[in-house]
Motif scaffolding. Structure first.
Motif, PDB file in Angstrom:
ATOM      1  N   ASP A 104       0.819  -1.218   0.000  1.00 28.50           N
ATOM      2  CA  ASP A 104       0.000   0.000   0.000  1.00 28.50           C
ATOM      3  C   ASP A 104       0.853   1.269   0.000  1.00 28.50           C
ATOM      4  O   ASP A 104       0.339   2.375   0.089  1.00 28.50           O
ATOM      5  CB  ASP A 104      -0.949   0.013   1.195  1.00 28.50           C
ATOM      6  CG  ASP A 104      -0.225   0.047   2.531  1.00 28.50           C
ATOM      7  OD1 ASP A 104       1.024   0.034   2.549  1.00 28.50           O
ATOM      8  OD2 ASP A 104      -0.915   0.090   3.574  1.00 28.50           O
ATOM      9  N   GLY A 105       2.168   1.133  -0.081  1.00 29.31           N
ATOM     10  CA  GLY A 105       3.069   2.275  -0.119  1.00 29.31           C
ATOM     11  C   GLY A 105       3.622   2.679   1.239  1.00 29.31           C
ATOM     12  O   GLY A 105       4.546   3.484   1.319  1.00 29.31           O
ATOM     13  N   SER A 106       3.067   2.136   2.302  1.00 29.93           N
ATOM     14  CA  SER A 106       3.577   2.467   3.635  1.00 29.93           C
ATOM     15  C   SER A 106       4.893   1.726   3.892  1.00 29.93           C
ATOM     16  O   SER A 106       5.250   0.809   3.160  1.00 29.93           O
ATOM     17  CB  SER A 106       2.542   2.112   4.707  1.00 29.93           C
ATOM     18  OG  SER A 106       2.337   0.710   4.729  1.00 29.93           O
ATOM     19  N   MET A 107       5.585   2.153   4.940  1.00 27.12           N
ATOM     20  CA  MET A 107       6.867   1.544   5.284  1.00 27.12           C
ATOM     21  C   MET A 107       6.748   0.804   6.616  1.00 27.12           C
ATOM     22  O   MET A 107       6.005   1.219   7.499  1.00 27.12           O
ATOM     23  CB  MET A 107       7.962   2.613   5.409  1.00 27.12           C
ATOM     24  CG  MET A 107       8.229   3.384   4.122  1.00 27.12           C
ATOM     25  SD  MET A 107       8.920   2.386   2.811  1.00 27.12           S
ATOM     26  CE  MET A 107      10.614   2.300   3.291  1.00 27.12           C
TER      27      MET A 107
END
Length: 177
Positions: A104-107
């Motif tokens: 989802d693009g989060s880290m």
């Protein structure tokens, strides 16, 4: 009353017979001791190679997969330095913080560290939760290394794993982004 032979001699073993029996016994015992010493030497060799044949390939597979999948990384002198907010280092590190990009693009982040959390020194893995609080190690990758250190040399990550018998394995790869 004990009967004696007619010629007046007593029955028994001669000194030569006793000496021969004792020398045979000593030879058998010394051969047994030699075999025992050989077995102990073989066991020492086997234990020395156990790290190289069992633990090292497992550590290598894990390091290749996890570090290769990381988006970036930072080195810290130890886990306490990370918890205390100290600056990252380039050499002499025992803690490696890896950051991964989720779908989802989060880290998300995790720690690969050589430390002793009270259960013995080893190479441990820890997931850092979203709140950023650093918990104790979640699981031990291996408790056999005597030391694991991380360094960045010419922009390339190096991980040196020292085995329990002086073996030294070096993982090199993944440039710092």
């Amino acid at each position: 009353m004990k009967a004696t032979p007619k010629n007046g001699t007593r029955g028994g073993y001669t000194l030569v017979e006793l000496s021969l029996a004792m020398s045979v016994g000593i030879m058998v015992a010394s051969m047994g001791l030699m075999l025992f010493n050989q077995q102990m030497a073989f066991l020492r060799i086997f234990r020395a190679q156990d790290f190289l044949t069992r633990e090292a390939p497992m550590i290598n597979n894990y390091v290749i997969r996890v570090i290769g999948a990381a988006e970036d990384y930072r080195l810290y002198e130890d886990v306490d330095a990370l918890k205390n907010g100290e600056s990252p280092v380039l050499t002499g590190a025992t803690a490696l913080v890896l950051r991964f990009r989720e779908s989802d693009g989060s880290m998300r982040a995790s720690i690969l560290s050589f430390e002793d959390p009270g259960t013995g020194p080893g190479l441990y893995y820890t997931m850092i939760p979203e709140n950023g609080a650093i918990p104790g190690p979640e699981w031990a990758l291996s408790r056999q290394p005597s030391l694991v250190s991380f360094a960045v040399e010419h922009g390339v990550l190096r991980m040196i794993v020292a085995g329990p018998n002086g073996e030294e394995l070096v993982y090199s790869g993944t440039q710092q982004l």
